[in-house]
Design an enzyme around this catalytic site. Structure first.
Site, PDB file in Angstrom:
ATOM      1  N   TYR A  59      70.066  29.040 -21.616  1.00 14.61           N
ATOM      2  CA  TYR A  59      71.042  27.965 -21.759  1.00 14.61           C
ATOM      3  C   TYR A  59      70.376  26.707 -22.303  1.00 14.61           C
ATOM      4  O   TYR A  59      69.487  26.124 -21.657  1.00 14.61           O
ATOM      5  CB  TYR A  59      71.723  27.654 -20.425  1.00 14.61           C
ATOM      6  CG  TYR A  59      72.438  28.827 -19.782  1.00 14.61           C
ATOM      7  CD1 TYR A  59      72.836  29.936 -20.535  1.00 14.61           C
ATOM      8  CD2 TYR A  59      72.718  28.838 -18.422  1.00 14.61           C
ATOM      9  CE1 TYR A  59      73.493  31.012 -19.947  1.00 14.61           C
ATOM     10  CE2 TYR A  59      73.382  29.906 -17.829  1.00 14.61           C
ATOM     11  CZ  TYR A  59      73.755  30.988 -18.592  1.00 14.61           C
ATOM     12  OH  TYR A  59      74.401  32.054 -18.008  1.00 14.61           O
ATOM     13  N   SER A  60      70.808  26.302 -23.471  1.00 20.79           N
ATOM     14  CA  SER A  60      70.207  25.143 -24.168  1.00 20.79           C
ATOM     15  C   SER A  60      68.700  25.318 -24.309  1.00 20.79           C
ATOM     16  O   SER A  60      67.953  24.347 -24.359  1.00 20.79           O
ATOM     17  CB  SER A  60      70.523  23.829 -23.450  1.00 20.79           C
ATOM     18  OG  SER A  60      71.893  23.525 -23.525  1.00 20.79           O
TER      19      SER A  60
END
Length: 326
Positions: A59-60
Site C-alpha cells: 500500500y503506497s
C-alpha cells in the site's frame, strides 16, 4: 464496539478491522489520503473502540505502514492494538523484490517493522500465493519470523482452498507456526468463497477477515454510472475483478438500496451487516475516506437482517468465475 476471539488464538479483536490502504501517498492512487488527511480517521477509529489495524507493504509502497506506525505510535499504547501487515506483492522492479522466498520474507518483515515503528506485528499475512516458491520454503521462513519474535501470528489472503489446506497440513506435519486467519474477497456480489474456502476455514477454526465487504464501494453506490466518487471512477481493481459488471450485480445493488431506505440506514451499512451476519466471520476489513464511513460501519454491528431480507438480497446472485487470486 464488539470484540471477537481471533480464530483459535487467545487474542480478541474488534469486529471491525480498520483497513489502512486508503492512507499513504496519493501518487500511488489518486484516492489515497496523505498523513495529515488520514489523522482524523485513525483518531475516530480508536475512539470508536477499533483495535485491529490492517495494512500491507504494497500500500503506497510502504507509506501506508509509515502513516499507520506514526498514528498508532502517537494515539495508542502498543499492547492495546492489533497490527497486521502483509508480504508478497512487488515492492520494486527486481526479481527478488516480490514473492514469498526466504530472502524476500526476511527482508520485508524488517522493512515493515521499521516503517511501522514497532518491534513486532501481531499478524503477518502472505498477500497472495506465490507460484514461484515452494510451500516448504515459505512456511519455514514464516515460522522463523514468528520464532524471532517479529510476528505473533501468521495469516493468509486470497488463494485456492486446496493451496491453503496443503500449506496448513505441511505446517502441522512439520510442527511449524500455523496460519490462523484467512483474508479473502467476500460480499453480496462475490460469494464464490462460500463453496470451499469459508466452510474449510470454519471447520479448521481459522479467523475469517474478508476484505471489500462493500465490493470496493459498488454496493455503497460509489462506483455506479452516476457516481462522482474519485475512487469509483479511478479504481482499476473494481474493473479487473468485474465487481458490479453483471445485470445480477446491478439488481443486488438496487435491492441493497431498497433495504437501506426501508431501514433508514446507508447502503454500506446494509452490505456490511450482511457480511457480519454470516457464520464464521470474525472481522471484515473496512476502509474510510469520508467521516461518515466509520459510523456507517459501526451501525452494521447492531443491524441484524431478518431471514426474509437476507433471501431478498441474495436471490439474484449467480455463480461467477473465481477472481482476486492475482
Amino acid at each position: 464496539m464488539k470484540y471477537a476471539r481471533y480464530g483459535t488464538t487467545g487474542i480478541k479483536v474488534s469486529q471491525l478491522s480498520f483497513g489502512c490502504m486508503t492512507y499513504g501517498d496519493p501518487a500511488w492512487h489518486e484516492w489515497v489520503l496523505d498523513e495529515a488527511a488520514a489523522r482524523p480517521f485513525y483518531k475516530a477509529a480508536l475512539e470508536m473502540g477499533i483495535n485491529y489495524f490492517d495494512t500491507a507493504d504494497l500500500y503506497s509502497h510502504g507509506k501506508s505502514e509509515e502513516v499507520t506506525g506514526t498514528m498508532l505510535g502517537e494515539m495508542a499504547r502498543r499492547e492495546e492494538v492489533v497490527i497486521a501487515t502483509k508480504v508478497c506483492r512487488p515492492m520494486g522492479p527486481g526479481p527478488n523484490q516480490q514473492g514469498l522466498s526466504r530472502k524476500h520474507i526476511m527482508e520485508s518483515i524488517d522493512a515493515s517493522l521499521r516503517r511501522l515503528k514497532t518491534d513486532y506485528v501481531d499478524l503477518y499475512v502472505i498477500h497472495r500465493f506465490d507460484y514461484g516458491t515452494t510451500m516448504e520454503e515459505t512456511i519455514e521462513a514464516l515460522h522463523d519470523v514468528v520464532k524471532a519474535g517479529k510476528a505473533r501470528y501468521l495469516g493468509a489472503s486470497s488463494m485456492w482452498a486446496w493451496q491453503f489446506a496443503q500449506m496448513l497440513t505441511l505446517q502441522k506435519e512439520r510442527r511449524l507456526s500455523q496460519f490462523v486467519s484467512m483474508q479473502n474477497l467476500y460480499n453480496l456480489v462475490y460469494r464464490e468463497e462460500e463453496r470451499e474456502m469459508i466452510p474449510f476455514c470454519r471447520s479448521a477454526g481459522i479467523a475469517l477477515t474478508p476484505y471489500s465487504p462493500n465490493a470496493r464501494g459498488f454496493l455503497a453506490g460509489n462506483t455506479r454510472a452516476d457516481s462522482t466518487s474519485l475512487r469509483g471512477s479511478t479504481d482499476q481493481m473494481t474493473r479487473n475483478w468485474k465487481l458490479g459488471a453483471s445485470a445480477e450485480d446491478q439488481l443486488i445493488a438496487d435491492r441493497v438500496g431498497e433495504v437501506a431506505a426501508r431501514l433508514g440506514v446507508s447502503r454500506a451499512t446494509v452490505a456490511l451487516a450482511w457480511v457480519l451476519g454470516k457464520p464464521g466471520i470474525t472481522a471484515p476489513i473496512v476502509g474510510a475516506s469520508k467521516p461518515h464511513h466509520l459510523e456507517d460501519a459501526k451501525r452494521a454491528l447492531d443491524l441484524t437482517l431478518d431471514a426474509e431480507t437476507v433471501k431478498y438480497l441474495e436471490e439474484p446472485y449467480r455463480p461467477k468465475p473465481v477472481t482476486a487470486q492475482e
